[in-house]
Design a protein around this motif. Structure first.
Motif, PDB file in Angstrom:
ATOM      1  N   MET A   1       0.846  -1.158   0.000  1.00 33.12           N
ATOM      2  CA  MET A   1       0.000   0.000   0.000  1.00 33.12           C
ATOM      3  C   MET A   1       0.898   1.229   0.000  1.00 33.12           C
ATOM      4  N   ARG A   2       0.515   2.253  -0.722  1.00 34.39           N
ATOM      5  CA  ARG A   2       1.308   3.456  -0.897  1.00 34.39           C
ATOM      6  C   ARG A   2       0.679   4.609  -0.130  1.00 34.39           C
ATOM      7  N   ARG A   3       1.515   5.456   0.451  1.00 36.40           N
ATOM      8  CA  ARG A   3       1.043   6.636   1.179  1.00 36.40           C
ATOM      9  C   ARG A   3       0.537   7.664   0.173  1.00 36.40           C
ATOM     10  N   VAL A   4      -0.702   8.114   0.353  1.00 35.31           N
ATOM     11  CA  VAL A   4      -1.311   9.085  -0.557  1.00 35.31           C
ATOM     12  C   VAL A   4      -1.826  10.253   0.278  1.00 35.31           C
TER      13      VAL A   4
ATOM     14  N   VAL B   1      -2.120  11.756   6.619  1.00 36.72           N
ATOM     15  CA  VAL B   1      -1.409  10.516   6.361  1.00 36.72           C
ATOM     16  C   VAL B   1      -2.421   9.392   6.240  1.00 36.72           C
ATOM     17  N   VAL B   2      -2.272   8.564   5.233  1.00 36.95           N
ATOM     18  CA  VAL B   2      -3.101   7.385   5.062  1.00 36.95           C
ATOM     19  C   VAL B   2      -2.307   6.209   5.604  1.00 36.95           C
ATOM     20  N   ALA B   3      -2.952   5.355   6.416  1.00 38.47           N
ATOM     21  CA  ALA B   3      -2.259   4.210   6.993  1.00 38.47           C
ATOM     22  C   ALA B   3      -1.690   3.337   5.882  1.00 38.47           C
ATOM     23  N   ASP B   4      -0.432   2.937   6.033  1.00 35.47           N
ATOM     24  CA  ASP B   4       0.165   2.006   5.092  1.00 35.47           C
ATOM     25  C   ASP B   4       1.005   0.998   5.869  1.00 35.47           C
ATOM     26  N   ALA B   5       1.597   0.064   5.170  1.00 35.00           N
ATOM     27  CA  ALA B   5       2.321  -1.042   5.807  1.00 35.00           C
ATOM     28  C   ALA B   5       3.448  -0.555   6.712  1.00 35.00           C
ATOM     29  N   SER B   6       4.010   0.635   6.466  1.00 33.53           N
ATOM     30  CA  SER B   6       5.099   1.121   7.316  1.00 33.53           C
ATOM     31  C   SER B   6       4.619   1.420   8.734  1.00 33.53           C
ATOM     32  N   LEU B   7       3.324   1.541   8.937  1.00 31.12           N
ATOM     33  CA  LEU B   7       2.772   1.801  10.265  1.00 31.12           C
ATOM     34  C   LEU B   7       2.785   0.542  11.134  1.00 31.12           C
ATOM     35  N   VAL B   8       2.729  -0.637  10.521  1.00 32.58           N
ATOM     36  CA  VAL B   8       2.751  -1.892  11.274  1.00 32.58           C
ATOM     37  C   VAL B   8       4.084  -2.004  12.016  1.00 32.58           C
ATOM     38  N   GLY B   9       3.990  -2.283  13.308  1.00 33.93           N
ATOM     39  CA  GLY B   9       5.182  -2.382  14.140  1.00 33.93           C
ATOM     40  C   GLY B   9       5.506  -1.092  14.872  1.00 33.93           C
TER      41      GLY B   9
ATOM     42  N   ILE C   1      -0.524  -3.697  14.774  1.00 34.65           N
ATOM     43  CA  ILE C   1      -0.247  -5.040  14.253  1.00 34.65           C
ATOM     44  C   ILE C   1      -0.825  -5.281  12.865  1.00 34.65           C
ATOM     45  N   ALA C   2      -1.761  -4.429  12.422  1.00 39.46           N
ATOM     46  CA  ALA C   2      -2.363  -4.614  11.093  1.00 39.46           C
ATOM     47  C   ALA C   2      -3.054  -3.331  10.649  1.00 39.46           C
ATOM     48  N   ILE C   3      -3.217  -3.203   9.343  1.00 38.59           N
ATOM     49  CA  ILE C   3      -3.945  -2.091   8.743  1.00 38.59           C
ATOM     50  C   ILE C   3      -5.309  -2.616   8.300  1.00 38.59           C
ATOM     51  N   ARG C   4      -6.380  -1.929   8.685  1.00 34.80           N
ATOM     52  CA  ARG C   4      -7.737  -2.326   8.280  1.00 34.80           C
ATOM     53  C   ARG C   4      -8.221  -1.538   7.076  1.00 34.80           C
ATOM     54  N   GLY C   5      -7.756  -0.329   6.949  1.00 39.10           N
ATOM     55  CA  GLY C   5      -8.215   0.556   5.885  1.00 39.10           C
ATOM     56  C   GLY C   5      -7.409   1.829   5.900  1.00 39.10           C
ATOM     57  N   PRO C   6      -7.827   2.825   5.134  1.00 37.79           N
ATOM     58  CA  PRO C   6      -7.037   4.047   4.996  1.00 37.79           C
ATOM     59  C   PRO C   6      -6.674   4.733   6.310  1.00 37.79           C
TER      60      PRO C   6
END
Length: 84
Positions: free
Chosen positions: A1-4, A15-23, A69-74
């Motif tokens: 997922m890309r930050r848009v 900021v839109v949630a993306d995979a870099s937020l996990v952790g 631990i996970a992204i559910r949506g934007p």
């Protein structure tokens, strides 16, 4: 997922949630009631602090440290309590 970035008239980009937020570690700013009843956290991703709707299996009190631990949506994430 890309930050848009999203920009409304007269507003700063969000900021839109993306995979870099996990952790990442965040802090509960609106109590998470658990299950399908979310709260809010503040977390920093790529140098920007933003609020996200947060879901957890168990209730989390205001001020609790959490781990994303996970992204559910934007703008939605799953979190767990961070124990020290």
């Amino acid at each position: 997922m890309r930050r848009v970035p999203r920009v409304a008239a007269g507003k700063e980009p969000s900021v839109v949630a993306d995979a870099s937020l996990v952790g990442q570690v965040g802090e509960v700013v609106v109590r998470v009631r658990g299950g399908d009843r979310p709260g809010e956290i503040v977390a920093t991703s790529q140098g920007v602090s933003e609020r996200f709707i947060a879901f957890a299996d168990e209730p989390l009190d205001l001020g609790a440290s959490v781990l994303v631990i996970a992204i559910r949506g934007p703008r939605q994430v799953d979190v767990i309590a961070l124990t020290t």
